[in-house]
Design an enzyme around this catalytic site. Structure first.
Site, PDB file in Angstrom:
ATOM      1  N   GLY A  47       0.764  -1.245   0.000  1.00  9.11           N
ATOM      2  CA  GLY A  47       0.000   0.000   0.000  1.00  9.11           C
ATOM      3  C   GLY A  47       0.792   1.292   0.000  1.00  9.11           C
ATOM      4  N   ASP A 106      -4.847   1.578  10.618  1.00  9.91           N
ATOM      5  CA  ASP A 106      -6.257   1.253  10.867  1.00  9.91           C
ATOM      6  C   ASP A 106      -6.349   0.734  12.307  1.00  9.91           C
ATOM      7  OD1 ASP A 106      -8.771  -0.411  10.671  1.00  9.91           O
ATOM      8  OD2 ASP A 106      -8.717   0.259   8.601  1.00  9.91           O
ATOM      9  N   PHE A 156     -14.031   2.543   4.846  1.00  8.90           N
ATOM     10  CA  PHE A 156     -13.078   1.856   3.973  1.00  8.90           C
ATOM     11  C   PHE A 156     -12.717   2.763   2.799  1.00  8.90           C
ATOM     12  CE2 PHE A 156     -11.498  -1.072   0.787  1.00  8.90           C
ATOM     13  CZ  PHE A 156     -10.634  -1.839   1.547  1.00  8.90           C
ATOM     14  N   ASP A 163      -5.909  -0.643  -1.697  1.00 11.93           N
ATOM     15  CA  ASP A 163      -6.682  -1.526  -2.574  1.00 11.93           C
ATOM     16  C   ASP A 163      -7.986  -1.998  -1.959  1.00 11.93           C
ATOM     17  OD1 ASP A 163      -5.325  -3.319  -0.640  1.00 11.93           O
ATOM     18  OD2 ASP A 163      -6.260  -4.895  -1.839  1.00 11.93           O
TER      19      ASP A 163
HETATM   20  N1  HPA Z   1      -8.639   0.561   2.667  1.00 10.30           N
HETATM   21  C1  HPA Z   1      -7.725  -0.258   2.134  1.00 10.30           C
HETATM   22  N2  HPA Z   1      -6.885  -0.985   2.853  1.00 10.30           N
HETATM   23  C2  HPA Z   1      -6.956  -0.866   4.194  1.00 10.30           C
HETATM   24  C3  HPA Z   1      -7.882  -0.030   4.825  1.00 10.30           C
HETATM   25  C4  HPA Z   1      -8.785   0.733   4.018  1.00 10.30           C
HETATM   26  O1  HPA Z   1      -9.652   1.502   4.491  1.00 10.30           O
HETATM   27  N3  HPA Z   1      -7.675  -0.135   6.162  1.00 10.30           N
HETATM   28  C5  HPA Z   1      -6.651  -1.015   6.310  1.00 10.30           C
HETATM   29  N4  HPA Z   1      -6.212  -1.460   5.146  1.00 10.30           N
HETATM   30 MG    MG Z   2      -5.095  -4.067   1.199  1.00  7.22          MG
END
Ligand code: HPA
Ligand code: MG
Length: 180
Positions: A47, A106, A156, A163
């Site tokens: 990410g 998160d 989300f 992703d």
């Molecule tokens: N989106 C995508 N990936 C994630 C999120 C989210 O909100 N939270 C933790 N991983």
């Molecule tokens: Mg992901």
């Protein structure tokens, strides 16, 4: 304009120019704080790749860059309980100043796992930079988050590296789940 990824609709949330602006400010802060040091940026794959790339362009102190790959999400929008280390840190970070670069914090599960791994390698210092932080979702103790792009609600989100089921990482802007 809303977009659809697989079975879900997402609405525009954070435009790219706002991400650029915040990233520039975080870069300036890092440049001041690390003026006489040579930090090691550790990006958390997958990410963080986009934030990492843009942040590095704002950093003008001498520095090194590497990546680590962890997996805690196995598809869907809910976090799974277990973490696997798919790619470990490929350099000696003993006595180095570390800046962990995350796309999103998160629950903090991934980050607390990574912090333990990194602390065991005896760096001189550890700071954390994250593009997004969901304060209301945080359940693991990750200490202070030093550089935060945006604090967001517990929705989300997708895009700019993040992703949904492997899709949407290429989006320039960030979108959030549309609940009609
Ligand atoms: N989106 C995508 N990936 C994630 C999120 C989210 O909100 N939270 C933790 N991983
Ligand atoms: Mg992901």
């Amino acid at each position: 304009m809303n977009i659809t990824i697989n079975d879900k609709d997402f609405e525009p949330f954070i435009e790219h120019h706002l991400i650029e602006k915040r990233t520039r400010l975080i870069g300036i802060q890092i440049n001041l704080e690390y003026e006489k040091r040579v930090p090691v940026f550790i990006g958390v794959l997958n990410g963080s790749f986009m934030f990492m790339a843009d942040l590095m362009k704002e950093v003008n102190v001498s520095c090194e860059t590497t990546f680590v790959k962890l997996a805690s999400y196995h598809g869907g929008t809910a976090s799974s309980g277990n973490i696997t280390e798919e790619l470990s840190i490929a350099m000696n970070i003993k006595n180095r100043d570390i800046i962990i670069v995350e796309d999103i914090i998160d629950t903090g599960r991934t980050l607390s796992f990574l912090l333990e791994k990194i602390k065991a390698l005896e760096p001189a210092s550890i700071k954390i930079a994250t593009l997004l932080l969901k304060p209301d979702a945080l359940t693991f103790d990750v200490g202070e988050i030093d550089y935060v792009g945006f604090e967001i609600a517990n929705d989300f989100v997708v895009g700019y590296g993040l992703d949904y089921d492997g899709l949407g990482r290429n989006l320039k802007d960030i979108y959030r789940l549309y609940v009609g």
